[in-house]
Structure formats: structure tokens, C-alpha cells
Design a protein around this motif. Structure first.
Motif, PDB file in Angstrom:
ATOM      1  N   GLY A   1      -1.378  -4.640  33.534  1.00 28.09           N
ATOM      2  CA  GLY A   1      -1.288  -4.276  34.939  1.00 28.09           C
ATOM      3  C   GLY A   1      -2.209  -5.142  35.782  1.00 28.09           C
ATOM      4  N   TYR A   2      -2.006  -5.086  37.094  1.00 27.83           N
ATOM      5  CA  TYR A   2      -2.718  -5.980  38.001  1.00 27.83           C
ATOM      6  C   TYR A   2      -4.224  -5.776  37.963  1.00 27.83           C
ATOM      7  CZ  TYR A   2      -4.180  -8.210  42.366  1.00 27.83           C
ATOM      8  OH  TYR A   2      -4.824  -8.985  43.301  1.00 27.83           O
TER       9      TYR A   2
ATOM     10  N   PHE B   1      -0.419  -9.632  32.945  1.00 29.59           N
ATOM     11  CA  PHE B   1      -0.091  -8.626  33.961  1.00 29.59           C
ATOM     12  C   PHE B   1       0.873  -7.579  33.404  1.00 29.59           C
ATOM     13  CE2 PHE B   1      -1.011 -11.996  37.357  1.00 29.59           C
ATOM     14  CZ  PHE B   1      -2.202 -11.396  37.758  1.00 29.59           C
TER      15      PHE B   1
ATOM     16  N   ALA C   1      -1.173  -4.430  44.618  1.00 25.11           N
ATOM     17  CA  ALA C   1      -0.067  -4.894  43.789  1.00 25.11           C
ATOM     18  C   ALA C   1       1.234  -4.216  44.201  1.00 25.11           C
ATOM     19  CB  ALA C   1      -0.362  -4.620  42.317  1.00 25.11           C
TER      20      ALA C   1
ATOM     21  N   SER D   1       1.480  -2.112  37.093  1.00 24.23           N
ATOM     22  CA  SER D   1       0.747  -2.635  38.247  1.00 24.23           C
ATOM     23  C   SER D   1       0.848  -1.730  39.464  1.00 24.23           C
ATOM     24  CB  SER D   1       1.265  -4.040  38.601  1.00 24.23           C
ATOM     25  OG  SER D   1       1.040  -4.940  37.535  1.00 24.23           O
TER      26      SER D   1
END
Length: 198
Positions: A36-37, A32, A117, A111
Motif C-alpha cells: 500500500g501507499y 505499492f 493515495a 492504498s
């Protein structure tokens, strides 16, 4: 007649569920933070953790719930920016960050473009950090003042630890700490102006 040389039956080896869960969390934090998400995949997380992807569902339920736990862990170490604690808070914000601090900021930045997110991170910050800080502040507008203090904290960390702002990274530490403490005190101290509702 039994074969005395046969190896005795052994009970199946117990899985170490705590270690498995921790391995998944560590891998999820890394993925993550890096991607990123939205771009993070459960198969990638499982591969990095060395587990079957189905175990993520068993231990955490979903990608969203796994991210929620990663965020809670990343945001778990708060600074109490109250008047009596602001000198220490300012010094902490202006010292070299740990890898966990850097990762927490990168996790947030990478995110945040995801609406879901961003909502998860906002709820975590408000519930676990901002509310705890507001509860410690005296006087009116405590929630708004706590939100501003969190924003100052985040901004200083971003400028110093991600953008590597030279004035913050290379300035006189004692001067910087005193300036930041003064700014934190100005927000943390109950305002002398009348409440707008009066």
C-alpha cells in the motif's frame, strides 16, 4: 614517449535511462501492491529496482508522483461499457484475470486507506476511465451513469478475483455473461424517465 601497450581511453558507459525508469516503475508497482501507499518506502523500491534511491527523485520527482504513474499504468486498460460493447465487456469481466488485473485491484485496496493515495486513484479513474466512458454514452446523466458502470465493473472484479465468490467463479459462464450484460445495458442505455431538471 607514449606507452603503446596502454589501453586506449574508453568513453564512459552510457546509462540506459529508459531501462532504469522501467525498473523503478516495476519495483514500485510490486511494493505499492504488496504494502500500500503509506507503508511503501523509496529505499525499498530502489533496492528492488537495483538503483540508487536518488534516481527515483531524478526520474519521478517524489513518491507521490511515482505512485501517480503506477496508478495511471494500472488503470490504463479500460473496458468501454456501452450498449454495443457490453457483451464483450461482461465476458471480459467474468473471465480469468491477468496478474496485472489482480495487482491493480490489490494496489487499490491496500492504498485506499491513505487519503492522498485515494485522491490520486479517484482523479485517475475519473479523468482517464470514467470521463472517456461518459463521452461515449448517449442521453442525460452520462457522468453519473459512467460512474455507476465503473462501480459495477470494480465490484465484479473484487467479488470474483479477490474474494473468489463461488457463484461468480463457478457459475455457468454464459448465464453470468448474459445477466451482467443486461445489468450493464440497463445503466448504459439512456434512461426513458424525464430529466429531473425539466
Amino acid at each position: 614517449m607514449t606507452d603503446e601497450s596502454a589501453a586506449p581511453d574508453r568513453p564512459p558507459r552510457k546509462r540506459d535511462s529508459a531501462a532504469t525508469k522501467l525498473a523503478i516503475l516495476d519495483a514500485a508497482r510490486e511494493v505499492f501492491t504488496r504494502s500500500g501507499y503509506d507503508a511503501a518506502g523509496l529505499r525499498e523500491i530502489a533496492g528492488l529496482a537495483g538503483v540508487d534511491p536518488r534516481l527515483i527523485g531524478r526520474y519521478f520527482g517524489s513518491k507521490e508522483l511515482l505512485f501517480t504513474q503506477v496508478v495511471a499504468d494500472a488503470y490504463g486498460n479500460h473496458l468501454m461499457m456501452t450498449p454495443e460493447a457490453n457483451a464483450e465487456a461482461a465476458r471480459s469481466l467474468l473471465t480469468d484475470p491477468t496478474q496485472a488485473h489482480r495487482d491493480g485491484m490489490l494496489l487499490t485496496l491496500r492504498s485506499a486507506p491513505s487519503e492522498r493515495a485515494a485522491e490520486i486513484m479517484r482523479v485517475s479513474l475519473e479523468r482517464d476511465f470514467q470521463q472517456a466512458l461518459a463521452d461515449e454514452l448517449e442521453g442525460p446523466h452520462a457522468a453519473a451513469r459512467a460512474a455507476l458502470l465503473v462501480a459495477i465493473c470494480t465490484g465484479v472484479q473484487f467479488m470474483r478475483n479477490v474474494l473468489h465468490n463461488s457463484a461468480l467463479a463457478e457459475g455457468d459462464p454464459e448465464v453470468l455473461v448474459d445477466l451482467l450484460r443486461t445489468a450493464l445495458d440497463a445503466v448504459a442505455t439512456a434512461p426513458s424517465v424525464p430529466d429531473a431538471a425539466e
